[in-house]
Structures are given as structure tokens and as C-alpha cells.
Design an enzyme around this catalytic site. Sequence first.
Site, PDB file in Angstrom:
ATOM      1  N   LYS A  53       2.613  12.150   5.182  1.00  0.00           N
ATOM      2  CA  LYS A  53       2.438  10.903   5.930  1.00  0.00           C
ATOM      3  C   LYS A  53       3.307  10.964   7.177  1.00  0.00           C
ATOM      4  CE  LYS A  53       4.089   6.843   4.490  1.00  0.00           C
ATOM      5  NZ  LYS A  53       4.213   5.548   3.778  1.00  0.00           N
ATOM      6  N   ARG A  96       0.892   0.281  -0.523  1.00  0.00           N
ATOM      7  CA  ARG A  96       1.799   0.959  -1.456  1.00  0.00           C
ATOM      8  C   ARG A  96       3.095   0.176  -1.636  1.00  0.00           C
ATOM      9  NH1 ARG A  96       7.150   2.271  -1.059  1.00  0.00           N
ATOM     10  NH2 ARG A  96       7.679   3.925  -2.501  1.00  0.00           N
ATOM     11  N   GLN A 124       3.751  -6.039   6.350  1.00  0.00           N
ATOM     12  CA  GLN A 124       4.412  -5.735   5.080  1.00  0.00           C
ATOM     13  C   GLN A 124       4.637  -7.002   4.250  1.00  0.00           C
ATOM     14  OE1 GLN A 124       5.343  -2.685   3.862  1.00  0.00           O
ATOM     15  NE2 GLN A 124       4.542  -1.590   5.623  1.00  0.00           N
ATOM     16  N   GLY A 207      13.016  -3.811   3.669  1.00  0.00           N
ATOM     17  CA  GLY A 207      13.122  -3.544   5.097  1.00  0.00           C
ATOM     18  C   GLY A 207      14.272  -2.649   5.520  1.00  0.00           C
TER      19      GLY A 207
END
Length: 261
Positions: A53, A96, A124, A207
Site C-alpha cells: 500500500k 480497514r 476516517q 490519528g
Amino acid sequence: MNEAISLMRDAFSELSSGGAIVPQRLAMEMHPENSRALLMPAYSARMRRYVTKIVTLAGNNPVKGFPFIQGLLILFDSDRGVPLALMDAGYVTALRTGAASGLATDLLARRNSQVAVIFGAGVQARTQLEGIASVRKLEEVYVYSPVNADSERYADEMGKKLNLSVVVAQSPAIAAKADIICTATTSGVPVFSDADVKPGTHINGIGSYKPTLREIPSETIKRSSVVVDSRASALAEAGDLIIPISEGVIAEKHICAELGE
């Protein structure tokens, strides 16, 4: 999301048992652009697949109206080396991460948890709420972001999507109402006060992706049972742990377990 949570249960178990190889990700800072590039490989012996990724965390994007995370994910057959799929890493990352928090909430949060507080109103933060709403029956949801317009869009969109009442909070002190807190920000300082977190609260902190960033006060970390996705990566990158360790507030052994354990 329910399918993704089930897959996260398998994936984290495989990681903690040694069946998967996930090297420390490579990070490259691009200071003039306020961006960070991340390269992340992983291999599953069980699936005979490996993946890479590549994402850019573009710090200037939110004010331009673009997603913070951009990137691609490439899946390979590990036996023949053949590329099998090219995917949008932004979407996969959000799904995910939301599913990982859904799994953590399912395993660790009190069964009667009904009130969720979300810090952050980006992509997110959306899958964070989706993840926890999949495993707990939420009666109240609050969202807090310094940009009120972002919170209002989030509350309207997620309320309709999940058929929940999502209320815009005007202060981070809303944490005092929470049974479950999700922090999905890029903050360098804690986003709520330790005094506002009641005993028994479950916190998903996602985060703090580099050593200088933190969302959770050191005092809260100290009085919490800390579970991480990976000890190695958390101790190398998560400011939420690295900072209190450097302050002498906790030691590395304060980590109770990995999620896969």
C-alpha cells in the site's frame, strides 16, 4: 462493514500468532508540500498473497476540498508474483481502520455502551462510527471538530446513513458523556481533557500515526488498559504512547496486549 470486522479478527490473529509478516512501514516526509508518503508491505502465508500500500497523507488537502489520504494498493499472488488487483488505498484504509476499531470495540468495550463521541469529521471518522455502530446499539452520537461546518455535514450524512441521531458538539468536554470515544484527527495535542473521561470508557485512538502527534492525554493513557494493533509499530510511531513513555508517565510494559491476542 460487518464482513470487514470479521476479516480484521482473522488478520490481527494471524499477525499476532506469527502467520503474517508486516514489516515496519517506510515513511518519507515532504515538508514543502506538508505531506508524508507511507509505503506498507504485508504478506499472508495462509492466503499466499502479499500486498503493498502506497499512500500520501496530504496535510493541505482538507482546506482544498480533497481527502487527506490518497493512494493505491496492489495485491500480488506470492507464489507466482502475478499482480491480482489495483485498488483505491484511500477507501481501503478507511474501511480497514473503521473495521479495526469495530473489532476493538466488540472485544473491549462494555456491552451496554450506548453513547459515542467522535473527534474529527473526515473520511476516517465516518468509518469509525460505522464500525462501532456495527457492534454496539448506540442511542446517542456526538461529533466534535474545530470546523463546525465539517461537523454539521458529518452529522447529517452519518445520521441518514446509519439511521442514528448524530448531534454536533460545541466543546470537547462532550467526552464526559461518552461510553465510547473515537479520535480520528491529525492533532499534535490531546483533543479532550483527562478529567472529562469517566471510568469504563472505551477509546479508539487512530490519528496518532507519527511520534509527534497525539490525541489522548498522558494521564488517560496511564489509567487505561492499553491494547495495540502491533507492539512494534505502536512503539515506533504512535505519539500517544511514545510521548508518555518519554515523559516517564508509563513504560513499554504498560501495553497489555495486541488486538490479535
